[in-house]
Design a protein around this motif. Structure first.
Motif, PDB file in Angstrom:
ATOM      1  N   MET A  86       0.814  -1.218   0.000  1.00  0.00           N
ATOM      2  CA  MET A  86       0.000   0.000   0.000  1.00  0.00           C
ATOM      3  C   MET A  86       0.845   1.263   0.000  1.00  0.00           C
ATOM      4  O   MET A  86       0.333   2.331   0.294  1.00  0.00           O
ATOM      5  N   PHE A  87       2.123   1.186  -0.312  1.00  0.00           N
ATOM      6  CA  PHE A  87       2.895   2.434  -0.308  1.00  0.00           C
ATOM      7  C   PHE A  87       2.547   3.282  -1.521  1.00  0.00           C
ATOM      8  O   PHE A  87       2.806   4.475  -1.532  1.00  0.00           O
ATOM      9  N   SER A 109      -4.302   1.580  -2.218  1.00  0.00           N
ATOM     10  CA  SER A 109      -5.210   1.747  -1.079  1.00  0.00           C
ATOM     11  C   SER A 109      -6.527   2.375  -1.544  1.00  0.00           C
ATOM     12  O   SER A 109      -7.597   2.031  -1.043  1.00  0.00           O
ATOM     13  N   LEU A 168      -8.475  -0.476  -3.204  1.00  0.00           N
ATOM     14  CA  LEU A 168      -9.016  -1.343  -2.155  1.00  0.00           C
ATOM     15  C   LEU A 168     -10.235  -0.694  -1.508  1.00  0.00           C
ATOM     16  O   LEU A 168     -11.284  -1.331  -1.330  1.00  0.00           O
ATOM     17  N   ASP A 169     -10.116   0.582  -1.172  1.00  0.00           N
ATOM     18  CA  ASP A 169     -11.220   1.305  -0.544  1.00  0.00           C
ATOM     19  C   ASP A 169     -12.481   1.238  -1.412  1.00  0.00           C
ATOM     20  O   ASP A 169     -13.577   1.002  -0.908  1.00  0.00           O
ATOM     21  N   LEU A 171     -14.063  -2.234  -1.306  1.00  0.00           N
ATOM     22  CA  LEU A 171     -14.761  -2.469  -0.041  1.00  0.00           C
ATOM     23  C   LEU A 171     -16.122  -1.775  -0.049  1.00  0.00           C
ATOM     24  O   LEU A 171     -17.098  -2.298   0.484  1.00  0.00           O
ATOM     25  N   HIS A 172     -16.181  -0.604  -0.684  1.00  0.00           N
ATOM     26  CA  HIS A 172     -17.444   0.129  -0.714  1.00  0.00           C
ATOM     27  C   HIS A 172     -18.515  -0.529  -1.589  1.00  0.00           C
ATOM     28  O   HIS A 172     -19.681  -0.161  -1.497  1.00  0.00           O
ATOM     29  N   PHE A 225     -15.343  -9.006   1.836  1.00  0.00           N
ATOM     30  CA  PHE A 225     -13.989  -9.142   1.311  1.00  0.00           C
ATOM     31  C   PHE A 225     -13.028  -9.665   2.374  1.00  0.00           C
ATOM     32  O   PHE A 225     -12.866  -9.052   3.430  1.00  0.00           O
ATOM     33  N   VAL A 231      -9.309  -9.911   2.905  1.00  0.00           N
ATOM     34  CA  VAL A 231      -8.232  -9.146   2.273  1.00  0.00           C
ATOM     35  C   VAL A 231      -6.865  -9.631   2.756  1.00  0.00           C
ATOM     36  O   VAL A 231      -6.674  -9.926   3.938  1.00  0.00           O
ATOM     37  N   PHE A 232      -5.953  -9.706   1.819  1.00  0.00           N
ATOM     38  CA  PHE A 232      -4.590 -10.136   2.121  1.00  0.00           C
ATOM     39  C   PHE A 232      -3.615  -9.183   1.455  1.00  0.00           C
ATOM     40  O   PHE A 232      -3.816  -8.765   0.319  1.00  0.00           O
ATOM     41  N   SER A 233      -2.572  -8.796   2.168  1.00  0.00           N
ATOM     42  CA  SER A 233      -1.539  -7.922   1.611  1.00  0.00           C
ATOM     43  C   SER A 233      -0.354  -8.797   1.244  1.00  0.00           C
ATOM     44  O   SER A 233       0.323  -9.343   2.107  1.00  0.00           O
ATOM     45  N   GLY A 234      -0.129  -8.942  -0.045  1.00  0.00           N
ATOM     46  CA  GLY A 234       0.787  -9.957  -0.526  1.00  0.00           C
ATOM     47  C   GLY A 234       2.243  -9.564  -0.458  1.00  0.00           C
ATOM     48  O   GLY A 234       3.073 -10.275   0.077  1.00  0.00           O
ATOM     49  N   TYR A 253       8.987   2.486  -0.937  1.00  0.00           N
ATOM     50  CA  TYR A 253       9.126   3.885  -1.303  1.00  0.00           C
ATOM     51  C   TYR A 253      10.596   4.265  -1.437  1.00  0.00           C
ATOM     52  O   TYR A 253      10.970   5.016  -2.334  1.00  0.00           O
ATOM     53  N   MET A 256      -9.503   5.924   3.690  1.00  0.00           N
ATOM     54  CA  MET A 256      -8.077   5.707   3.454  1.00  0.00           C
ATOM     55  C   MET A 256      -7.388   6.930   2.871  1.00  0.00           C
ATOM     56  O   MET A 256      -6.288   6.822   2.355  1.00  0.00           O
ATOM     57  N   ASP A 262      -2.530  -2.320   6.367  1.00  0.00           N
ATOM     58  CA  ASP A 262      -1.509  -3.173   5.767  1.00  0.00           C
ATOM     59  C   ASP A 262      -0.791  -3.998   6.838  1.00  0.00           C
ATOM     60  O   ASP A 262      -0.576  -5.199   6.667  1.00  0.00           O
ATOM     61  N   LEU A 271      -3.023  -6.781   8.183  1.00  0.00           N
ATOM     62  CA  LEU A 271      -3.146  -7.891   7.233  1.00  0.00           C
ATOM     63  C   LEU A 271      -1.899  -8.773   7.283  1.00  0.00           C
ATOM     64  O   LEU A 271      -1.990  -9.991   7.160  1.00  0.00           O
ATOM     65  N   HIS A 272      -0.737  -8.143   7.505  1.00  0.00           N
ATOM     66  CA  HIS A 272       0.499  -8.923   7.538  1.00  0.00           C
ATOM     67  C   HIS A 272       0.619  -9.809   8.773  1.00  0.00           C
ATOM     68  O   HIS A 272       1.465 -10.704   8.804  1.00  0.00           O
ATOM     69  N   PHE A 332      -8.828 -11.614   7.746  1.00  0.00           N
ATOM     70  CA  PHE A 332      -9.491 -10.337   8.008  1.00  0.00           C
ATOM     71  C   PHE A 332     -10.610 -10.068   7.008  1.00  0.00           C
ATOM     72  O   PHE A 332     -10.383 -10.033   5.798  1.00  0.00           O
ATOM     73  N   LEU A 333     -11.803  -9.898   7.547  1.00  0.00           N
ATOM     74  CA  LEU A 333     -12.937  -9.410   6.767  1.00  0.00           C
ATOM     75  C   LEU A 333     -12.946  -7.899   6.946  1.00  0.00           C
ATOM     76  O   LEU A 333     -13.160  -7.401   8.056  1.00  0.00           O
ATOM     77  N   VAL A 334     -12.716  -7.164   5.872  1.00  0.00           N
ATOM     78  CA  VAL A 334     -12.445  -5.727   5.987  1.00  0.00           C
ATOM     79  C   VAL A 334     -13.602  -4.907   5.433  1.00  0.00           C
ATOM     80  O   VAL A 334     -14.188  -5.249   4.400  1.00  0.00           O
ATOM     81  N   SER A 376     -14.824  -0.706   4.828  1.00  0.00           N
ATOM     82  CA  SER A 376     -14.457   0.701   4.852  1.00  0.00           C
ATOM     83  C   SER A 376     -15.688   1.496   5.244  1.00  0.00           C
ATOM     84  O   SER A 376     -16.652   1.575   4.486  1.00  0.00           O
TER      85      SER A 376
END
Lengths: 341, 341
Positions: free
Chosen positions: A73-74, A79, A82-83, A86-87, A96, A98-101, A220, B73, B83, B86-87, B96-98, B100
């Protein structure tokens, strides 16, 4: 919690209906008369019955889960995306997971196996780690955004047109040396078409061009170092020319703009900059950045439309074959203060 | 998909064990001898059995789901926090069920009801819409981060100390007029302690102070307008003084810095700025921003530790009472280029 769970047998005993009738109330309510539905509904209140979707999942085979994997998400592009996904809950009712890979395919594969064991009905994939053929082999509806998509459905911005738009704008700004700065050189990713649009437009207009590529940027800091290096090279190589810099994302464009501002206190007349994405970063920079907007709301709506229609098709016919669908969304040229109009 | 699902009966028929034994293999494997476990494991491979966690959930009453509600966000603090949560999957195995949330308590309540019906084992709440007493009434483990937390567990930065650190730094920078700029004036949120730390430190050192508050900011545009307004007032009211501006978040600090840079081409000598959060925004601004770091990795680790221990306690004793726990994490002073050391 802390109370005994109310079972179908309890409800049956309380109402005098059979357990089958109680089960139908939850799964096929149309089979019951309105009076009987009313009686059971009253009983549920009297018994303090708590709804248990997990039981319903087993009964109906529907989880309403969608797996969503982001790479990191940098970049605020992700992000923001994703937002917006989710909406869509308000409209589609999907939940959802969600996983941050990040940069680890092993952990990403483990997570996808978990998602499958939780009976997800579809998958949204934004990360780049796992080849689309492998994702297709899971045989569930999958939609990719801006990543390699040979074997799976995808929704992407029309990147070629975006590249043409950015390049033409820099030419209209009287730039006589154009430079493309890119943080992903893989030809199979959709964003590579930005470079094709840039090259064709430079050639068509007979304008000198140059390009900087760097791969495998996972933070970053890495993006900063690459951008600083590229800007130094640009300053050294193209002194005396009016330099039009087209960055493959707004984060890179923002770094270049900041470096120039720190040195000159302004964006010098011999520099013009345009980013890509129109992510939040583009508005938050020291001068609002011109950018090529990816229309996130349209991208997300189209991705959910594809996913939802494939999920429904699978419910009607579990053996139906999932044909990959590819949609392109038009980009928009957003002119702010790092170019003129 | 498209294949007949393998049932416990199929496995029983294939192995010659009873269905009860097969069920035990999945739910109480220690009851079986290693040899019998091995036989069943082989049979699963031969039958192409696909694991179904949903069935296991019903059998064991464990979902491993945690609900996570973010407010929005546009502040990179929240996407960074999300983030990091999630990690934690790699360590804790929770999924995680996320959701917004934004500015709509109705939709947030509906979502929480859904989460409960999916048997989430815990809830992480970052949004501000629903009073903690209402969240506590759901009677599941809940941890809040940087929001009103009277009735629920929470992990917060030691905001008072953070306020003192920022203010003392501005005083060391010879500022003789300090200004606090804040996007949330509610006294019940933990971040209000930053103002208390600011006020006490100004008073202790006999330094003139001023403050700007604005509530109900739900977008970057609103934050921009407020910041621009506050900066205009500061310039008009405190001309000739050395102004030390302490912003309650880095996004506001970044906007002020950008406005000054556009006007003066630099951060003028009579301005010093420090933000709060040390979110990604602080590094990405035209001059890297001094900030008070919220140690997100420690906050997330502590939140998960509290949540996990309450979830385990509930599994041991479903009627145990959930005592709210409140943890404070030390802030860190990060000195970059918008102040001197």
């Amino acid at each position: 919690m802390g109370e005994k769970r109310v079972t179908f047998k309890d409800i049956a005993d309380h109402t005098g209906f059979s357990k089958t009738t109680i089960s139908r109330y939850f799964n096929k309510p149309d089979y019951l008369t309105p009076e009987n539905r009313q009686k059971i509904s009253m009983a549920l209140k009297e018994l303090h019955y708590k709804e248990n979707k997990v039981a319903q999942i087993l009964a109906r085979g529907e989880t309403n889960f969608i797996g969503l994997i982001v790479p990191h998400m940098f970049m605020s592009f992700y992000s923001h995306l994703l937002d917006r996904f989710l909406h869509t809950y308000d409209h589609f009712d999907y939940k959802f997971l969600v996983f941050s890979g990040g940069a680890d395919p092993v952990s990403e594969r483990k997570y996808i196996r978990e998602l499958l064991s939780y009976q997800i009905e579809g998958l949204v994939i934004l990360s780049h780690m796992i080849p689309s053929e492998e994702l297709a082999s899971y045989d569930i509806p999958v939609v990719a955004i801006e990543r390699e998509d040979r074997a799976i459905s995808s929704v992407n911005t029309d990147n070629y047109t975006g590249g043409v738009m950015a390049t033409e704008l820099l030419i209209r700004n009287q730039c006589d040396q154009l430079i493309y700065v890119c943080t992903d050189s893989r030809q199979e990713v959709p964003s590579y078409d930005r470079y094709r649009g840039f090259l064709d437009t430079c050639q068509k207009n007979g304008i000198a061009q140059d390009a900087f590529f760097r791969d495998s940027i996972f933070s970053y800091q890495m993006m900063y170092q690459f951008s600083e290096h590229a800007l130094n090279c640009i300053c050294n190589s193209h002194d005396g020319k009016k330099k039009g810099i087209f960055c493959s994302n707004d984060v890179t464009a923002n770094i270049m703009l900041n470096l120039l501002f720190r040195k000159y206190g302004c964006l010098p007349d011999d520099f013009r900059i345009i980013g890509f994405d129109d992510s939040p970063t583009a508005q938050e920079s020291v001068l609002p950045l011109s950018s090529i907007r990816q229309q996130i709301d349209l991208i997300v709506a189209e991705a959910m439309r594809i996913l939802d229609s494939q999920i429904r098709a699978r419910k009607d016919d579990p053996s139906c074959i999932l044909q990959p669908k590819h949609s392109l969304i038009e980009p928009q040229l957003i002119i702010r203060q790092t170019t003129s109009g």
